[in-house]
Design an enzyme around this catalytic site. Sequence first.
Site, mmCIF file in Angstrom:
data_model
loop_
_atom_site.group_PDB
_atom_site.id
_atom_site.type_symbol
_atom_site.label_atom_id
_atom_site.label_comp_id
_atom_site.label_asym_id
_atom_site.label_seq_id
_atom_site.Cartn_x
_atom_site.Cartn_y
_atom_site.Cartn_z
ATOM 1 N N TYR A 49 20.733 -16.307 29.153
ATOM 2 C CA TYR A 49 21.602 -15.124 29.102
ATOM 3 C C TYR A 49 20.976 -14.079 28.174
ATOM 4 O O TYR A 49 20.885 -12.899 28.511
ATOM 5 C CB TYR A 49 22.987 -15.540 28.598
ATOM 6 C CG TYR A 49 23.934 -14.378 28.414
ATOM 7 C CD1 TYR A 49 24.707 -13.925 29.477
ATOM 8 C CD2 TYR A 49 24.051 -13.735 27.178
ATOM 9 C CE1 TYR A 49 25.571 -12.850 29.314
ATOM 10 C CE2 TYR A 49 24.911 -12.665 27.009
ATOM 11 C CZ TYR A 49 25.678 -12.227 28.074
ATOM 12 O OH TYR A 49 26.528 -11.166 27.917
ATOM 13 N N SER A 95 29.181 -8.253 17.423
ATOM 14 C CA SER A 95 28.299 -9.358 17.756
ATOM 15 C C SER A 95 27.192 -9.398 16.709
ATOM 16 O O SER A 95 27.214 -8.618 15.757
ATOM 17 C CB SER A 95 27.735 -9.075 19.142
ATOM 18 O OG SER A 95 26.844 -10.076 19.494
ATOM 19 N N GLU A 126 24.481 -19.031 6.288
ATOM 20 C CA GLU A 126 25.470 -19.993 6.779
ATOM 21 C C GLU A 126 25.110 -20.415 8.194
ATOM 22 O O GLU A 126 24.293 -19.772 8.846
ATOM 23 C CB GLU A 126 26.886 -19.406 6.718
ATOM 24 C CG GLU A 126 27.051 -18.090 7.438
ATOM 25 C CD GLU A 126 28.346 -17.369 7.061
ATOM 26 O OE1 GLU A 126 29.380 -18.015 6.961
ATOM 27 O OE2 GLU A 126 28.297 -16.138 6.883
ATOM 28 N N LYS A 128 25.391 -20.896 12.193
ATOM 29 C CA LYS A 128 26.001 -20.160 13.298
ATOM 30 C C LYS A 128 26.757 -21.187 14.138
ATOM 31 O O LYS A 128 26.139 -22.010 14.820
ATOM 32 C CB LYS A 128 24.940 -19.437 14.129
ATOM 33 C CG LYS A 128 25.545 -18.545 15.201
ATOM 34 C CD LYS A 128 24.500 -17.632 15.802
ATOM 35 C CE LYS A 128 25.070 -16.523 16.675
ATOM 36 N NZ LYS A 128 26.186 -16.868 17.526
ATOM 37 N N ASP A 130 28.948 -22.966 16.941
ATOM 38 C CA ASP A 130 29.037 -22.803 18.387
ATOM 39 C C ASP A 130 30.470 -23.080 18.813
ATOM 40 O O ASP A 130 30.795 -24.135 19.340
ATOM 41 C CB ASP A 130 28.064 -23.778 19.065
ATOM 42 C CG ASP A 130 27.620 -23.249 20.411
ATOM 43 O OD1 ASP A 130 28.060 -22.146 20.783
ATOM 44 O OD2 ASP A 130 26.843 -23.944 21.081
ATOM 45 N N TYR A 241 34.655 -16.997 7.936
ATOM 46 C CA TYR A 241 33.425 -16.463 7.346
ATOM 47 C C TYR A 241 33.478 -14.982 6.993
ATOM 48 O O TYR A 241 32.511 -14.435 6.482
ATOM 49 C CB TYR A 241 32.202 -16.763 8.216
ATOM 50 C CG TYR A 241 32.369 -16.512 9.708
ATOM 51 C CD1 TYR A 241 32.232 -17.569 10.600
ATOM 52 C CD2 TYR A 241 32.647 -15.251 10.204
ATOM 53 C CE1 TYR A 241 32.376 -17.367 11.966
ATOM 54 C CE2 TYR A 241 32.780 -15.044 11.561
ATOM 55 C CZ TYR A 241 32.652 -16.099 12.439
ATOM 56 O OH TYR A 241 32.784 -15.905 13.782
ATOM 57 N N LYS A 330 18.550 -17.932 15.827
ATOM 58 C CA LYS A 330 18.963 -19.079 16.642
ATOM 59 C C LYS A 330 17.892 -20.154 16.663
ATOM 60 O O LYS A 330 16.696 -19.855 16.575
ATOM 61 C CB LYS A 330 19.234 -18.615 18.066
ATOM 62 C CG LYS A 330 20.510 -17.810 18.196
ATOM 63 C CD LYS A 330 21.074 -17.994 19.583
ATOM 64 C CE LYS A 330 22.171 -17.003 19.866
ATOM 65 N NZ LYS A 330 22.645 -17.126 21.239
ATOM 66 N N CYS A 424 14.440 -52.759 45.976
ATOM 67 C CA CYS A 424 13.830 -52.371 44.703
ATOM 68 C C CYS A 424 12.505 -51.639 44.947
ATOM 69 O O CYS A 424 11.648 -52.138 45.677
ATOM 70 C CB CYS A 424 13.590 -53.608 43.854
ATOM 71 S SG CYS A 424 12.611 -53.285 42.377
ATOM 72 N N CYS A 427 9.516 -54.084 43.663
ATOM 73 C CA CYS A 427 9.162 -55.351 44.308
ATOM 74 C C CYS A 427 9.739 -55.514 45.711
ATOM 75 O O CYS A 427 9.426 -56.483 46.389
ATOM 76 C CB CYS A 427 9.597 -56.520 43.424
ATOM 77 S SG CYS A 427 11.378 -56.770 43.452
ATOM 78 N N CYS A 442 18.137 -54.894 40.547
ATOM 79 C CA CYS A 442 17.195 -55.533 41.461
ATOM 80 C C CYS A 442 17.354 -57.043 41.330
ATOM 81 O O CYS A 442 17.415 -57.577 40.232
ATOM 82 C CB CYS A 442 15.774 -55.116 41.086
ATOM 83 S SG CYS A 442 14.532 -56.217 41.771
ATOM 84 N N CYS A 447 9.951 -59.587 40.372
ATOM 85 C CA CYS A 447 9.788 -58.155 40.097
ATOM 86 C C CYS A 447 9.063 -57.971 38.772
ATOM 87 O O CYS A 447 9.523 -58.428 37.725
ATOM 88 C CB CYS A 447 11.162 -57.486 40.052
ATOM 89 S SG CYS A 447 11.057 -55.717 39.830
HETATM 90 S S1 IVH Z 1 29.641 -13.186 11.484
HETATM 91 C C1 IVH Z 1 29.617 -8.875 12.045
HETATM 92 N N1 IVH Z 1 29.121 -15.666 10.968
HETATM 93 O O1 IVH Z 1 28.542 -15.450 16.432
HETATM 94 C C2 IVH Z 1 29.494 -10.330 11.873
HETATM 95 N N2 IVH Z 1 29.512 -15.035 13.214
HETATM 96 O O2 IVH Z 1 27.066 -13.363 17.781
HETATM 97 C C3 IVH Z 1 29.881 -11.058 13.087
HETATM 98 N N3 IVH Z 1 29.385 -16.893 14.774
HETATM 99 O O3 IVH Z 1 31.290 -13.587 17.482
HETATM 100 C C4 IVH Z 1 30.281 -12.408 12.897
HETATM 101 N N4 IVH Z 1 28.962 -18.458 13.314
HETATM 102 O O4 IVH Z 1 31.506 -16.114 17.326
HETATM 103 C C5 IVH Z 1 29.403 -14.767 11.916
HETATM 104 N N5 IVH Z 1 28.676 -17.872 10.377
HETATM 105 C C6 IVH Z 1 28.957 -16.955 11.305
HETATM 106 C C7 IVH Z 1 29.067 -17.295 12.659
HETATM 107 C C8 IVH Z 1 29.333 -16.307 13.587
HETATM 108 C C9 IVH Z 1 29.171 -18.200 14.586
HETATM 109 C C10 IVH Z 1 29.582 -16.305 16.093
HETATM 110 C C11 IVH Z 1 30.851 -15.527 16.221
HETATM 111 C C12 IVH Z 1 30.414 -14.159 16.579
HETATM 112 C C13 IVH Z 1 29.078 -14.388 17.178
HETATM 113 C C14 IVH Z 1 28.203 -13.192 17.042
#
Ligand code: IVH
Length: 690
Positions: A49, A95, A126, A128, A130, A241, A330, A424, A427, A442, A447
């Site tokens: 993506y 984002s 910190e 990220k 999921d 966060y 990432k 199989c 054998c 088998c 075998c």
């Molecule tokens: S900070 C302006 N901190 O990542 C700061 N986001 O790609 C925006 N996410 O929508 C968010 N861990 O779903 C922040 N430690 C973290 C995060 C985090 C996961 C996600 C969150 C956000 C997306 C942005």
Amino acid sequence: MEIKPDVQPASITSEDEAKRAVHKLREAIRLHNYRYYVVDDPIISDAEYDQLMAALLDLEARFPELASPDSPTQQVGGKPREELGTVEHPTPMLSLKSVQDENGLRDFNRSCRQKLNEKVIEYIAEPKYDGLAVELIYQRGRLVVASTRGDGQRGEDITANVKTVREVPLVLLGQEGEVIPERLVVRGEIFMRIAEFRELNERRARAGEPPFANPRNAAAGSVRQLDPNITAQRSLHIFLYEATHVEGREFETQWQVLETLPKWGLKVNKERLRICSGVEEAIQFHRELAQDRDHLEYEIDGSVFKVNRLAYQKQLGVRSRDPKWAVAFKFKPRQMTTRINAIEVQVGRTGVLTPVALLEPVQIGGVEVKRASLHNLSEIERKDIRIGDTVLVERAGDVIPYVVKPVMEQRNGSERQFTMPDKCPVCGSEVVLSDDRKTAVCTGLACDAQIRRRIEHFVSKGGMNVQGLGEKMVDKLAGAGLLKRLSSIFELNRDDLLSLDRMGAKSTDNLLREIEQSKQQTMARFLFALGIPLVGEHLARVLAENFATLPDLMQASREELQKINEIGPEVANSIVRFFADQKNRSVIAEMLAAGVQLSNPLYQAEYEPLPLQGVTFVFTGTLERWTRSEAKALVESLGGRAVSGVSRRTDYVVAGPGAGSKLQEAAKHGVAVMDEKQFAEFIDRYRKHL
Ligand code: IVH
């Protein structure tokens, strides 16, 4: 529509070409936004993506006349789910821009330093997470609104659902002197732990419901529910966060914010937060996190770095979709889509057949992946994976790559269903498939793939019981090419053994003697040793009780076998197939030719109960013809028992000269007494029946 348009922006020069490519990319990205954000069921990996989005951004930058307010690049996330109702975010939920590698992070740091005119910048590092981004709004300490990110401006109203998440306080606390703000807006990530995700999927499978593809989808699906009762049944967690609005309270740094949130009862992932001075410390954090990734209870897909000083954040500002003061780094992706060119069947040491997908080679996490496990037939059928399918492949840590699911949207009708071979592939022997379609085995004794494991079983304690032939020795023999069939054990000679590494004369002779002794065997042990599928120690005995000799059993029909109490159609089938296999028959013939002799004491025990079954004797005084223990053995061989004390339950007391108190006991309980001569006649009468 193409799901993954193959666009190489660098090679596009004409506007016409760019226009077509932009159109294709936008169409595809819109579909993926819908799949990811609206139905929680993506059909390409995040990395793929990101590639599409990067290509589109690149083209729009180079051909500004193609830019459009409707482009997915102008929008964060997807459209909210309408049934849930929407909520306007007080400030847009942005984002994060990603960097691809360590140098990308250094570039980010350089640009921050230049703009801020600072030598060393402090970052908050910190994980990220999921999961699913959420915003929580507290008024006078009470949770009033919870929402998803949605398109960044408006999100879905998930207040009722979030209220069921135990880690989200409905009312804020005021601990350590922290005054509760009039209004507080915080953001964080709701997620499901990996173990809880697996349990949930197991429960769903039992209830006949489709499984969630990953913990993120499970968390999102649980929170974006119309029925909060369902959310309440799911184990969800949260890490906060960010605080975008704290009325009446000023902070200087992001770190102070993160230190304060827990005092209000809001959960922050303290163990995984770090202040990094300068970019090299940030890189170090990322490397450590990548190492720890597989040991965390929850899924993360990278690290996030934010400029710590809030005044600096303000100074750096934001772009339309993402802030300039934060960046995501990432991990290398673990999932990619590719094509299944063929499905091969592998035979393991236990004879279990495992289907393996032969893939169009693809890079996953820096490694080329060409094969992926499909586990078993039942899995293939459940996921509806076909040859020729485009599939999502995952490679996590040291785990063998596996096929997550097919991309149904990519089907064109040319895909072929997989069938488990009934012979199989190694054998050529029959393959038996279990009723749940999870295990295909088998049945071939010869075998090669299974021979080591089968021999280990053959010589094991409950089987032929050859001591000195453990796993190591079997490997040694097989490695030297001395084990081709089960019967090879009986063909080993002194020279073969002596030629092996660290095999002296003494151990060689011991082993040969053990093997020789094992040839005198009971039928029950021999049957167990053969390793007939589904026939364990107990059923081997049942078979021996019902069939006098091995040839009798080998000729038995399914119907005959099923007449036996404990034998059902599956087992009967397995036995008949096993003995119908020509290779199995010749291996058995070789063993018999090598001198294996079977006795079957169990057979008689079952059919004619022994004449003294249930009869109890007590011997007293001296006997002339027999010793005490001989007399005892005699009684026992006829099914009786010999005990030492006389009681009501004693049937006969056999008294020789010098008998004492036991005679009085016998009289007291009315027990019959005989002398040695009478006992001999008694025994003889029964012996004739044997
Ligand atoms: S900070 C302006 N901190 O990542 C700061 N986001 O790609 C925006 N996410 O929508 C968010 N861990 O779903 C922040 N430690 C973290 C995060 C985090 C996961 C996600 C969150 C956000 C997306 C942005």
